[in-house]
Motif scaffolding. Sequence first.
Motif, PDB file in Angstrom:
ATOM      1  N   MET A  73     -27.259  30.050 -41.151  1.00  0.00           N
ATOM      2  CA  MET A  73     -26.323  31.025 -40.598  1.00  0.00           C
ATOM      3  C   MET A  73     -25.087  31.077 -41.490  1.00  0.00           C
ATOM      4  SD  MET A  73     -24.298  30.770 -36.987  1.00  0.00           S
ATOM      5  CE  MET A  73     -24.866  32.024 -35.885  1.00  0.00           C
ATOM      6  N   SER A  74     -24.719  32.269 -41.927  1.00  0.00           N
ATOM      7  CA  SER A  74     -23.558  32.379 -42.806  1.00  0.00           C
ATOM      8  C   SER A  74     -22.276  32.413 -41.990  1.00  0.00           C
ATOM      9  CB  SER A  74     -23.662  33.630 -43.681  1.00  0.00           C
ATOM     10  OG  SER A  74     -23.569  34.779 -42.884  1.00  0.00           O
ATOM     11  N   GLU A  75     -21.275  31.837 -42.559  1.00  0.00           N
ATOM     12  CA  GLU A  75     -19.992  31.744 -41.879  1.00  0.00           C
ATOM     13  C   GLU A  75     -19.213  33.044 -42.071  1.00  0.00           C
ATOM     14  OE1 GLU A  75     -16.300  29.095 -43.312  1.00  0.00           O
ATOM     15  OE2 GLU A  75     -17.932  29.148 -44.743  1.00  0.00           O
ATOM     16  N   GLU A  76     -18.568  33.489 -41.031  1.00  0.00           N
ATOM     17  CA  GLU A  76     -17.752  34.698 -41.122  1.00  0.00           C
ATOM     18  C   GLU A  76     -16.348  34.311 -41.571  1.00  0.00           C
ATOM     19  OE1 GLU A  76     -15.832  38.179 -38.331  1.00  0.00           O
ATOM     20  OE2 GLU A  76     -17.480  36.998 -37.548  1.00  0.00           O
ATOM     21  N   THR A  77     -15.870  35.011 -42.577  1.00  0.00           N
ATOM     22  CA  THR A  77     -14.539  34.746 -43.105  1.00  0.00           C
ATOM     23  C   THR A  77     -13.557  35.715 -42.490  1.00  0.00           C
ATOM     24  OG1 THR A  77     -15.435  33.914 -45.177  1.00  0.00           O
ATOM     25  CG2 THR A  77     -13.158  34.678 -45.215  1.00  0.00           C
ATOM     26  N   LYS A  78     -12.376  35.200 -42.171  1.00  0.00           N
ATOM     27  CA  LYS A  78     -11.288  36.043 -41.669  1.00  0.00           C
ATOM     28  C   LYS A  78     -10.050  35.795 -42.524  1.00  0.00           C
ATOM     29  CE  LYS A  78     -11.125  34.595 -37.429  1.00  0.00           C
ATOM     30  NZ  LYS A  78     -10.787  34.399 -36.032  1.00  0.00           N
ATOM     31  N   TYR A  79      -9.301  36.863 -42.716  1.00  0.00           N
ATOM     32  CA  TYR A  79      -8.007  36.781 -43.378  1.00  0.00           C
ATOM     33  C   TYR A  79      -6.973  37.257 -42.377  1.00  0.00           C
ATOM     34  CZ  TYR A  79     -10.789  36.560 -47.642  1.00  0.00           C
ATOM     35  OH  TYR A  79     -11.696  36.201 -48.612  1.00  0.00           O
ATOM     36  N   LEU A  80      -6.059  36.376 -42.015  1.00  0.00           N
ATOM     37  CA  LEU A  80      -4.992  36.713 -41.080  1.00  0.00           C
ATOM     38  C   LEU A  80      -3.714  36.897 -41.880  1.00  0.00           C
ATOM     39  CD1 LEU A  80      -5.856  33.984 -38.425  1.00  0.00           C
ATOM     40  CD2 LEU A  80      -6.614  36.374 -38.465  1.00  0.00           C
ATOM     41  N   VAL A  81      -3.014  37.998 -41.647  1.00  0.00           N
ATOM     42  CA  VAL A  81      -1.818  38.282 -42.427  1.00  0.00           C
ATOM     43  C   VAL A  81      -0.620  38.550 -41.529  1.00  0.00           C
ATOM     44  CG1 VAL A  81      -3.127  39.200 -44.378  1.00  0.00           C
ATOM     45  CG2 VAL A  81      -2.362  40.760 -42.598  1.00  0.00           C
ATOM     46  N   HIS A  82       0.528  38.257 -42.095  1.00  0.00           N
ATOM     47  CA  HIS A  82       1.805  38.507 -41.421  1.00  0.00           C
ATOM     48  C   HIS A  82       2.851  38.761 -42.508  1.00  0.00           C
ATOM     49  CE1 HIS A  82       5.031  38.172 -38.492  1.00  0.00           C
ATOM     50  NE2 HIS A  82       5.656  37.410 -39.365  1.00  0.00           N
ATOM     51  N   VAL A  83       3.640  39.804 -42.330  1.00  0.00           N
ATOM     52  CA  VAL A  83       4.713  40.104 -43.277  1.00  0.00           C
ATOM     53  C   VAL A  83       6.021  40.106 -42.512  1.00  0.00           C
ATOM     54  CG1 VAL A  83       5.626  41.778 -44.934  1.00  0.00           C
ATOM     55  CG2 VAL A  83       3.152  41.524 -44.667  1.00  0.00           C
ATOM     56  N   ASP A  84       6.998  39.372 -43.052  1.00  0.00           N
ATOM     57  CA  ASP A  84       8.309  39.275 -42.426  1.00  0.00           C
ATOM     58  C   ASP A  84       9.367  39.318 -43.531  1.00  0.00           C
ATOM     59  OD1 ASP A  84      10.310  38.904 -40.531  1.00  0.00           O
ATOM     60  OD2 ASP A  84      10.075  36.732 -40.519  1.00  0.00           O
ATOM     61  N   ALA A  85      10.108  40.397 -43.583  1.00  0.00           N
ATOM     62  CA  ALA A  85      11.145  40.596 -44.612  1.00  0.00           C
ATOM     63  C   ALA A  85      10.530  40.490 -45.998  1.00  0.00           C
ATOM     64  CB  ALA A  85      12.305  39.635 -44.405  1.00  0.00           C
ATOM     65  N   ASP A  86      10.943  39.484 -46.783  1.00  0.00           N
ATOM     66  CA  ASP A  86      10.427  39.390 -48.148  1.00  0.00           C
ATOM     67  C   ASP A  86       9.343  38.334 -48.309  1.00  0.00           C
ATOM     68  OD1 ASP A  86      11.916  37.077 -47.988  1.00  0.00           O
ATOM     69  OD2 ASP A  86      12.920  37.354 -49.897  1.00  0.00           O
ATOM     70  N   THR A  87       8.742  37.911 -47.194  1.00  0.00           N
ATOM     71  CA  THR A  87       7.685  36.902 -47.235  1.00  0.00           C
ATOM     72  C   THR A  87       6.432  37.417 -46.546  1.00  0.00           C
ATOM     73  OG1 THR A  87       9.312  35.111 -47.238  1.00  0.00           O
ATOM     74  CG2 THR A  87       7.076  34.541 -46.566  1.00  0.00           C
ATOM     75  N   ALA A  88       5.303  37.217 -47.208  1.00  0.00           N
ATOM     76  CA  ALA A  88       4.010  37.577 -46.626  1.00  0.00           C
ATOM     77  C   ALA A  88       3.150  36.316 -46.560  1.00  0.00           C
ATOM     78  CB  ALA A  88       3.325  38.644 -47.460  1.00  0.00           C
ATOM     79  N   ASP A 131       2.492  23.766 -42.238  1.00  0.00           N
ATOM     80  CA  ASP A 131       1.857  24.838 -41.478  1.00  0.00           C
ATOM     81  C   ASP A 131       2.760  26.044 -41.379  1.00  0.00           C
ATOM     82  OD1 ASP A 131      -0.646  23.731 -40.889  1.00  0.00           O
ATOM     83  OD2 ASP A 131       0.216  22.523 -39.283  1.00  0.00           O
ATOM     84  N   THR A 132       2.125  27.180 -41.330  1.00  0.00           N
ATOM     85  CA  THR A 132       2.825  28.431 -41.094  1.00  0.00           C
ATOM     86  C   THR A 132       2.338  28.945 -39.749  1.00  0.00           C
ATOM     87  OG1 THR A 132       1.085  29.618 -42.264  1.00  0.00           O
ATOM     88  CG2 THR A 132       3.050  29.052 -43.521  1.00  0.00           C
ATOM     89  N   THR A 133       3.245  29.228 -38.885  1.00  0.00           N
ATOM     90  CA  THR A 133       2.843  29.757 -37.584  1.00  0.00           C
ATOM     91  C   THR A 133       3.555  31.071 -37.340  1.00  0.00           C
ATOM     92  OG1 THR A 133       4.572  28.460 -36.507  1.00  0.00           O
ATOM     93  CG2 THR A 133       2.383  27.486 -36.561  1.00  0.00           C
ATOM     94  N   THR A 134       2.773  32.033 -36.917  1.00  0.00           N
ATOM     95  CA  THR A 134       3.318  33.333 -36.557  1.00  0.00           C
ATOM     96  C   THR A 134       2.646  33.763 -35.255  1.00  0.00           C
ATOM     97  OG1 THR A 134       1.651  34.531 -37.810  1.00  0.00           O
ATOM     98  CG2 THR A 134       3.698  34.013 -38.961  1.00  0.00           C
ATOM     99  N   THR A 135       3.292  34.638 -34.560  1.00  0.00           N
ATOM    100  CA  THR A 135       2.730  35.080 -33.284  1.00  0.00           C
ATOM    101  C   THR A 135       2.051  36.431 -33.378  1.00  0.00           C
ATOM    102  OG1 THR A 135       4.880  36.012 -32.696  1.00  0.00           O
ATOM    103  CG2 THR A 135       4.388  33.794 -31.895  1.00  0.00           C
ATOM    104  N   ASN A 136       2.290  37.163 -34.438  1.00  0.00           N
ATOM    105  CA  ASN A 136       1.714  38.498 -34.531  1.00  0.00           C
ATOM    106  C   ASN A 136       0.989  38.725 -35.853  1.00  0.00           C
ATOM    107  OD1 ASN A 136       4.128  38.388 -35.884  1.00  0.00           O
ATOM    108  ND2 ASN A 136       4.806  40.418 -35.303  1.00  0.00           N
TER     109      ASN A 136
END
Length: 156
Positions: free
Chosen positions: A1-16, A107-112
């Motif tokens: 079974m192949s693993e599904e990859t996800k990319y989660l992104v968040h941009v805040d001011a001058d940091t992504a 760690d980087t934590t974001t809510t959205n």
Amino acid sequence: MSEETKYLVHVDADTAILAVVGKAGYMNCRNVGEFFSATIDGGCKNLLIQCRQCTGMDSTFLGMITSAVLKLRKIGGTLTMLNLSERNQELIENLGLVKLVKTASFDTTTTNETTLESNVAKSAEILSAHESLIEADSANLAKFQDVIAFLKKENQ
């Protein structure tokens, strides 16, 4: 079974932030390159790539990171790879990327966060990614000359 990859992104001011969940590679990273370009063009100067849940990276994904770093350097920006596994650290060292990227463990934590769609990279994008790896470190030419020759022929 192949693993599904996800990319989660968040941009805040001058940091992504891009969090990789699964294996990052040509089969799923097309939108990652587009995300990097759009955020940098939009004024982002700091990219963080959270690798805590990244199970592997291929040269196309690493080439897209390299393209982003080279673009960021022109505007005084930085790219930091967070929480690299031993194998992923080894990959960036073997390709000479340790001279370009910062590494850290936090760690980087974001809510959205938004999930990027995972699409296969086009051959022109794969070619560009590998050319960036060579631009970053000429020793990579020997590693990727056959791939580049094939992709140049395919893109004629």
